[in-house]
Design an enzyme around this catalytic site. Structure first.
Site, mmCIF file in Angstrom:
data_model
loop_
_atom_site.group_PDB
_atom_site.id
_atom_site.type_symbol
_atom_site.label_atom_id
_atom_site.label_comp_id
_atom_site.label_asym_id
_atom_site.label_seq_id
_atom_site.Cartn_x
_atom_site.Cartn_y
_atom_site.Cartn_z
ATOM 1 N N ARG A 1 0.900 -1.280 0.057
ATOM 2 C CA ARG A 1 0.180 -0.007 0.016
ATOM 3 C C ARG A 1 0.732 1.243 0.181
ATOM 4 O O ARG A 1 1.949 1.254 0.527
ATOM 5 C CB ARG A 1 -0.769 0.254 1.321
ATOM 6 C CG ARG A 1 -1.649 -1.291 1.333
ATOM 7 C CD ARG A 1 -2.206 -1.094 2.865
ATOM 8 N NE ARG A 1 -2.917 -2.699 2.988
ATOM 9 C CZ ARG A 1 -3.248 -2.897 4.184
ATOM 10 N NH1 ARG A 1 -3.330 -2.046 5.202
ATOM 11 N NH2 ARG A 1 -3.988 -4.247 4.428
ATOM 12 N N ASP B 1 0.600 5.467 0.938
ATOM 13 C CA ASP B 1 -0.287 6.307 1.385
ATOM 14 C C ASP B 1 -0.636 7.563 0.655
ATOM 15 O O ASP B 1 -0.172 7.621 -0.441
ATOM 16 C CB ASP B 1 0.755 7.085 2.736
ATOM 17 C CG ASP B 1 1.068 6.187 3.771
ATOM 18 O OD1 ASP B 1 0.185 5.199 4.242
ATOM 19 O OD2 ASP B 1 1.938 6.579 4.511
ATOM 20 N N ARG C 1 9.374 7.717 5.875
ATOM 21 C CA ARG C 1 8.908 9.062 6.175
ATOM 22 C C ARG C 1 9.529 9.103 7.465
ATOM 23 O O ARG C 1 9.886 10.476 8.058
ATOM 24 C CB ARG C 1 7.598 9.435 6.225
ATOM 25 C CG ARG C 1 7.057 9.390 4.648
ATOM 26 C CD ARG C 1 5.412 9.268 4.574
ATOM 27 N NE ARG C 1 4.856 10.290 5.405
ATOM 28 C CZ ARG C 1 3.625 10.281 5.558
ATOM 29 N NH1 ARG C 1 2.789 9.317 5.303
ATOM 30 N NH2 ARG C 1 3.054 11.274 6.340
#
Lengths: 243, 243
Positions: B50, B52, B195
């Protein structure tokens, strides 16, 4: 009455161009709305020139008058606080009374970027052109544009215009990693002028038109001899100069 | 039943991430909708992982099964005709039955781009960081990430996960004209992992954290020792590899 000059940058992707219109999000409207919030004055802004929907600016210039007492730097940092992410003020300067961003401009520089590589990342910032282009041929043809010319062949007819004469100072192509940019400096431009020039020059680049024939198109003063209008999203207003 | 592998590119700006959710525009939904139009089958797609909201992909991989008889190239050119401009299929391949884009992936490479220059043009493609960064210090700290580690310090807790152990193959910084990119290849990642790593590494780059202390943060296995989560729009899924 004070006169302020703004230098600003915008991403044209989400704008219906510069000029205020009955419907559609425009750069001028967003700026005037920001100024209203900052100053509580209803201020009319004058741009150095209009840009079409999708066209970007790295150094658009605009001017306006105000009765307010805000320090000039408020029109950069303060105003940016009231602007969306796709428009930002780069510089705010106080000018002599009477300065007009449109009338006083003596040289405007634009860039048109063509990409050789198709990618969804940055697709709104250059024109993807599938065929191979010979930049030296495009440069040879472009050289005919320099000087005083009637650009009727390379623009959309405009009832507000008396003649299609401008002076082109400089034209040059630059090569980038994934494409080419066409750089042009002139006194003034007419509707779609750079996009029609680029749309014709790519035909020179693919050998569909000989570089020497490009001069014939210019001399014909007739839009029907030129090529298609290149899409707006490869075009950038880079710089506007004043005396 | 045939198994198809897609390699695709997307601009994450206008997406609420990869995975289908009750509301919001997602890449998976747009792809499944395109497949429905192309094949008239209701097809469930499996992504390699996945991404974001706001995260981009240059080489995401997805797989699905179909009963249809379309030639495999229809899943590139044909499907692209049913996709919006911000998602495009780069490659479609027919695989042995049982291929699964998520389970079979052995190495995933991401890139995180930081810009030194603030600009509205391309603002959605890199993280503008105002302070000067020392890349050699960031590289020294990054080197501690290589190998087998528990990445609890660098991710958001996830109730679906049993442990936070992964293997990092390679980490390196590259310098560009207007910024830096952090490149990382690993077996797997946890929520916000890259991140949080980047948000911590910039503090090493500004000397707020010593490069050697970065190892202590990793060893602490506690999210509260790491820095802020860097914004999503600098992150790209570059490549997914299979045996």
């Amino acid at each position: 009455m004070r006169t302020i000059k703004l230098t600003l940058e915008y991403d044209g992707t989400q704008f219906s161009g510069w000029q205020i219109q009955p419907s559609g999000r425009t750069v001028q409207h967003v700026l005037e709305n920001g100024l209203l919030q900052l100053t509580n004055e209803s201020i009319r802004i004058m741009g150095s020139g209009r840009t079409d929907a999708g066209v970007h600016a790295l150094g658009q210039v605009a001017s306006f008058q105000t009765n307010g007492k805000l320090p000039v730097k408020a029109f950069k940092d303060g105003l940016n606080g009231f602007l969306p992410q796709d428009v930002q003020i780069l510089k705010a300067e106080e000018m002599d009374h009477g300065f007009n961003a449109r009338k006083d401009a003596i040289r405007r520089t634009y860039r048109y970027c063509i990409s050789k590589k198709q990618s969804v990342i940055g697709r709104q910032y250059s024109w993807y052109y599938r065929q191979a282009l010979d930049v030296s041929k495009m440069q040879s043809a472009s050289d005919y544009l320099v000087g005083d010319h009637d650009f009727s062949s390379f623009c959309k007819a405009d009832p507000e215009i008396d003649d299609y004469i401008s002076h082109v100072f400089d034209v040059h192509w630059t090569e980038q990693e994934d494409g080419f940019c066409f750089n042009i400096s002139a006194i003034r431009y007419f509707r779609h002028m750079i996009r029609v020039i680029v749309g014709t020059l790519v035909q020179v680049g693919t050998d569909a038109i000989k570089a020497e024939f490009f001069k014939n198109i210019l001399d014909a003063k007739d839009r029907k001899f030129a090529g298609d209008t290149a899409p707006p999203h490869g075009l950038y207003l880079v710089q506007v100069e004043y005396p």
